[in-house]
Design an enzyme around this catalytic site. Sequence first.
Site, PDB file in Angstrom:
ATOM      1  N   HIS A  51      43.803  44.662  49.376  1.00 25.82           N
ATOM      2  CA  HIS A  51      42.425  44.209  49.200  1.00 25.82           C
ATOM      3  C   HIS A  51      42.222  42.878  49.924  1.00 25.82           C
ATOM      4  O   HIS A  51      41.953  41.853  49.304  1.00 25.82           O
ATOM      5  CB  HIS A  51      42.089  44.063  47.721  1.00 25.82           C
ATOM      6  CG  HIS A  51      42.279  45.323  46.920  1.00 25.82           C
ATOM      7  ND1 HIS A  51      43.517  45.804  46.557  1.00 25.82           N
ATOM      8  CD2 HIS A  51      41.383  46.200  46.403  1.00 25.82           C
ATOM      9  CE1 HIS A  51      43.371  46.926  45.855  1.00 25.82           C
ATOM     10  NE2 HIS A  51      42.096  47.183  45.754  1.00 25.82           N
ATOM     11  N   HIS A  64      33.935  53.650  41.045  1.00 22.64           N
ATOM     12  CA  HIS A  64      33.508  52.268  40.822  1.00 22.64           C
ATOM     13  C   HIS A  64      32.826  51.703  42.058  1.00 22.64           C
ATOM     14  O   HIS A  64      33.092  52.132  43.179  1.00 22.64           O
ATOM     15  CB  HIS A  64      34.634  51.353  40.338  1.00 22.64           C
ATOM     16  CG  HIS A  64      35.832  51.117  41.223  1.00 22.64           C
ATOM     17  ND1 HIS A  64      36.612  52.118  41.748  1.00 22.64           N
ATOM     18  CD2 HIS A  64      36.417  49.952  41.632  1.00 22.64           C
ATOM     19  CE1 HIS A  64      37.630  51.582  42.430  1.00 22.64           C
ATOM     20  NE2 HIS A  64      37.519  50.268  42.386  1.00 22.64           N
ATOM     21  N   GLU A  68      38.575  54.799  47.255  1.00 18.35           N
ATOM     22  CA  GLU A  68      40.024  54.624  47.027  1.00 18.35           C
ATOM     23  C   GLU A  68      40.693  55.952  46.641  1.00 18.35           C
ATOM     24  O   GLU A  68      41.898  56.115  46.822  1.00 18.35           O
ATOM     25  CB  GLU A  68      40.279  53.585  45.930  1.00 18.35           C
ATOM     26  CG  GLU A  68      39.951  52.154  46.353  1.00 18.35           C
ATOM     27  CD  GLU A  68      40.306  51.107  45.300  1.00 18.35           C
ATOM     28  OE1 GLU A  68      40.363  49.935  45.654  1.00 18.35           O
ATOM     29  OE2 GLU A  68      40.502  51.457  44.108  1.00 18.35           O
ATOM     30  N   HIS A 101      44.236  51.080  39.661  1.00 19.74           N
ATOM     31  CA  HIS A 101      45.042  49.856  39.814  1.00 19.74           C
ATOM     32  C   HIS A 101      44.225  48.597  39.518  1.00 19.74           C
ATOM     33  O   HIS A 101      44.442  47.545  40.125  1.00 19.74           O
ATOM     34  CB  HIS A 101      45.684  49.815  41.208  1.00 19.74           C
ATOM     35  CG  HIS A 101      44.691  49.804  42.353  1.00 19.74           C
ATOM     36  ND1 HIS A 101      44.933  50.420  43.556  1.00 19.74           N
ATOM     37  CD2 HIS A 101      43.460  49.251  42.468  1.00 19.74           C
ATOM     38  CE1 HIS A 101      43.888  50.233  44.357  1.00 19.74           C
ATOM     39  NE2 HIS A 101      42.986  49.521  43.723  1.00 19.74           N
TER      40      HIS A 101
HETATM   41  C1  DHB Z   1      38.204  46.261  40.290  1.00 19.92           C
HETATM   42  C2  DHB Z   1      38.836  47.475  40.531  1.00 19.92           C
HETATM   43  C3  DHB Z   1      39.620  47.666  41.656  1.00 19.92           C
HETATM   44  O1  DHB Z   1      40.223  48.828  41.991  1.00 19.92           O
HETATM   45  C4  DHB Z   1      39.803  46.622  42.523  1.00 19.92           C
HETATM   46  O2  DHB Z   1      40.625  46.807  43.555  1.00 19.92           O
HETATM   47  C5  DHB Z   1      39.171  45.397  42.305  1.00 19.92           C
HETATM   48  C6  DHB Z   1      38.383  45.221  41.174  1.00 19.92           C
HETATM   49  C7  DHB Z   1      37.385  46.039  39.064  1.00 19.92           C
HETATM   50  O3  DHB Z   1      37.214  46.942  38.271  1.00 19.92           O
HETATM   51  O4  DHB Z   1      36.911  44.937  38.858  1.00 19.92           O
HETATM   52 FE    FE Z   2      41.181  48.619  44.338  1.00 20.81          FE
END
Ligand code: DHB
Ligand code: FE
Length: 278
Positions: A59, A193, A240, A12
Amino acid sequence: MARISAGVATSHVPAVGAAIDLGKTQDDYWKPLFQGYEYSKQWISENPPDVVFLVYNDHANAFSMDLIPTFAIGCAETFKPADEGWGPRKVPDVSGHPELASHITQSVIQDDFDLTVVNKMDVDHGLTVPLSLMFGQPQSWPCKVIPFAVNVVLYPVPSGLRCYLLGKAIRKAVDSFDRDLNVQIWGTGGMSHQLQGPRAGLINKAFDQSFLDQLIEQPQQLAEMPHLDYIRHGGSEGIELVMWLIMRGALDQNVQVKHRFYHVPASNTAVGHLILEH
Ligand code: DHB
Ligand code: FE
């Protein structure tokens, strides 16, 4: 009766929403990513849900350090896109399904999962970006959406196993709703990530592919992976991915993979996407 007909998993990434909103989907950087969702848009136009039960994480937009529910179910009639610092995304408001949401709340709480009932909530990129990826840019979203927010932002987070079992309880709840509704369940977020600290920028393709394999074939085994392993291998925000197990728990043991897509880079994450049918 209502029934869950399919599961969708997708990242997302907020920058993906910005790429759509700013007309950049055909730029060299973004084009390969959006190509991965062409099949999905076709598929969903041929298999339109009445309701999407959309598992995502807030978030720190609807919730803050003041109040952080582990599992929160949106029971309102409508939900507005949240202002995440640049003004709300110019996407349609989300229409909920209060009757089904209340029924699921009743059933799932009786099955020993403590949900927080939310009657007013703005929804952030965690929810609106998946809708844009699957439905494009319509005037209004073509189905009802029940937002289901999971805390993966502040520790302690729920385990993969708890999420997987919660998915089963949600399935049971939907199956016992006395209205003829086609319900899809979506799990969003991931894949690997990390947005902060010395390992910021971490991507682990081998971990991601193995997660996809196991989610399809051996979800129960995958559900037993401890939360620290998500962080160790998938980065701090890789946690996540536990939300994908809620989606998977709501499907049969055996599923048909209609679509599988994996792409790097997209902002700071690896993008993963699955469409699963019973
Ligand atoms: C990013 C990815 C995410 O899932 C998020 O919630 C906020 C930032 C990103 O890749 O920058
Ligand atoms: Fe996220």
